[in-house]
Write a protein that holds these residues in place. Structure first.
Motif, short mmCIF file in Angstrom:
data_model
loop_
_atom_site.label_atom_id
_atom_site.label_comp_id
_atom_site.label_asym_id
_atom_site.label_seq_id
_atom_site.Cartn_x
_atom_site.Cartn_y
_atom_site.Cartn_z
N UNK A 1 1.08 -1.14 0.04
CA UNK A 1 -0.14 -0.05 0.03
C UNK A 1 0.80 1.25 0.13
N UNK A 2 0.68 2.33 -1.02
CA UNK A 2 1.56 3.42 -0.86
C UNK A 2 0.50 4.73 -1.20
N UNK A 3 0.32 5.35 -0.17
CA UNK A 3 -0.45 6.60 -0.36
C UNK A 3 0.30 7.94 -0.62
N UNK A 4 -0.06 8.65 -1.79
CA UNK A 4 0.64 9.99 -2.31
C UNK A 4 -0.31 10.98 -1.74
N UNK A 233 -1.43 5.33 -4.50
CA UNK A 233 -2.85 5.73 -4.62
C UNK A 233 -3.01 7.26 -4.12
N UNK A 234 -3.34 8.07 -5.31
CA UNK A 234 -3.41 9.52 -4.79
C UNK A 234 -4.72 10.02 -3.85
N UNK A 235 -4.40 10.76 -2.93
CA UNK A 235 -5.39 11.10 -2.06
C UNK A 235 -5.57 12.60 -2.29
N UNK A 236 -6.67 13.08 -2.85
CA UNK A 236 -6.73 14.58 -3.25
C UNK A 236 -7.50 15.21 -2.34
N UNK A 277 4.54 5.95 2.33
CA UNK A 277 3.89 7.15 2.43
C UNK A 277 4.58 8.26 1.58
N UNK A 278 3.97 9.10 0.79
CA UNK A 278 4.61 10.20 -0.12
C UNK A 278 3.79 11.30 0.38
N UNK A 279 4.56 12.48 0.92
CA UNK A 279 3.96 13.63 1.11
C UNK A 279 4.65 14.66 0.23
N UNK A 283 7.00 22.50 -3.01
CA UNK A 283 8.31 22.52 -3.76
C UNK A 283 8.98 21.13 -3.61
N UNK A 284 8.84 20.30 -2.62
CA UNK A 284 9.64 19.18 -2.30
C UNK A 284 8.57 17.89 -2.24
N UNK A 285 9.08 17.03 -2.21
CA UNK A 285 8.13 15.66 -1.99
C UNK A 285 9.29 14.50 -1.31
N UNK A 286 8.77 13.96 -0.16
CA UNK A 286 9.27 13.07 0.64
C UNK A 286 8.58 11.72 0.72
N UNK A 287 9.23 10.53 0.53
CA UNK A 287 8.54 9.32 0.79
C UNK A 287 9.20 8.39 1.85
#
Length: 315
Positions: A1-4, A233-236, A277-279, A283-287
């Motif tokens: 499971x990967x939430x973005x 899975x993109x959480x909008x 989990x990707x936040x 500017x930036x993204x962190x997984x």
């Protein structure tokens, strides 16, 4: 499971002011169990925002600013477009521009309350003009079309998530090949000004469609890079409040997200499942992902995990 999670943070001073009151207990506990991957660093002026870069990589798409080929990716999934899968593509999104004495602002994208019949009426009117410039339009969903044409091959374009509510001048296509597209945009504004479908929309209180925006430009990479990464899975849920700079609403959306998706991911981790989990900020993204902690990380966690509010401030 990967939430973005896009729009997880902003460097807007009002967002920073509300961060200390953000309470995300499930994600805070989850992050103490996960290992951070290297930061995907960027800036707030990139044409492709961090969440698009973070989504493109697991899909194997090239991550070049303003040229992540989202339209070509969509076309590849359409069996009816097999004969024209090659070449260059763009996403055409109907929108509303507001003009003032000093600037033109993107007021609404995508258009709200735009139904399929209205979208088809606009397509029927606009298609001949696109054809004259060697561009063929294919309906994707109401207010969104796929565009196929050589002009999109090396064209850099800004994501709709970069332009909503903003002055459009810095985000318009800048290359020489874009001149014909800028002219086409102007022609469509004149064409749509008195369009009968817009008259009906305005009668019911909806904004008129008076422009279109190009994004997701580029060619399908051949061959596509294979990847073993888990497709996110993109959480909008944070998008609308963030783009409207409604930071209290954004905080409440964060709390609801933590109570639902955050709890689900934490429970999956507790069962021993692989999770990511990707936040993504402006500017930036962190997984963060499931992986044994290094000795250094264990020592750091012993003195207390970094507060999620501080992590968000860095994005």
């Amino acid at each position: 499971m990967h939430l973005l999670i896009p729009f997880a943070a902003s460097h807007d001073e009002n967002c920073l002011a509300i961060l200390p009151s953000l309470n995300l207990p499930h994600l805070q506990k989850l992050l103490s169990r996960l290992t951070a991957q290297p930061l995907d660093a960027g800036d707030e002026l990139s044409l492709s925002p961090p969440h698009e870069r973070a989504l493109a990589r697991p899909l194997g798409l090239p991550v070049q600013d303003g040229q992540i080929p989202w339209a070509a990716w969509q076309a590849q999934k359409r069996p009816d477009l097999v004969p024209v899968h090659g070449g260059a593509w763009a996403l055409v999104t109907l929108c509303n521009w507001q003009a003032s004495a000093h600037q033109v602002t993107m007021s609404q994208i995508p258009m709200k309350d735009l139904n399929a019949a209205e979208s088809d009426q606009f397509l029927s009117t606009m298609q001949p003009f696109f054809n004259e410039d060697g561009i063929t339009l294919y309906p994707l969903e109401p207010g969104h079309w796929l565009a196929h044409g050589a002009v999109f091959a090396q064209l850099r374009s800004a994501s709709p998530d970069r332009v909503l509510g903003r002055n459009l001048e810095p985000w318009m296509p800048q290359s020489t090949q874009a001149n014909s597209l800028i002219r086409l945009m102007s022609e469509m504004q004149m064409l749509l000004y008195n369009h009968p479908t817009n008259t009906l929309r305005e009668q019911r209180g909806a904004l008129p469609v008076n422009a279109f925006w190009l994004s997701g430009t580029g060619e399908w990479p051949a061959p596509l890079r294979t990847t073993q990464a888990l497709e996110p899975t993109v959480i909008p849920h944070l998008r609308d409040a963030a783009l409207l700079e409604n930071w209290r609403g954004w905080r409440e959306a964060w709390h609801a997200l933590d109570a639902r998706e955050g709890l689900t991911l934490l429970q999956a981790s507790a069962r021993g499942e692989a999770v990511q989990l990707t936040l993504c900020g402006e500017r930036h993204a962190q997984t963060w992902h499931s992986q044994p902690l290094t000795l250094r990380q264990k020592i750091k966690s012993f003195f207390g995990p970094q507060r999620i509010q501080d992590l968000l401030k860095q994005l």
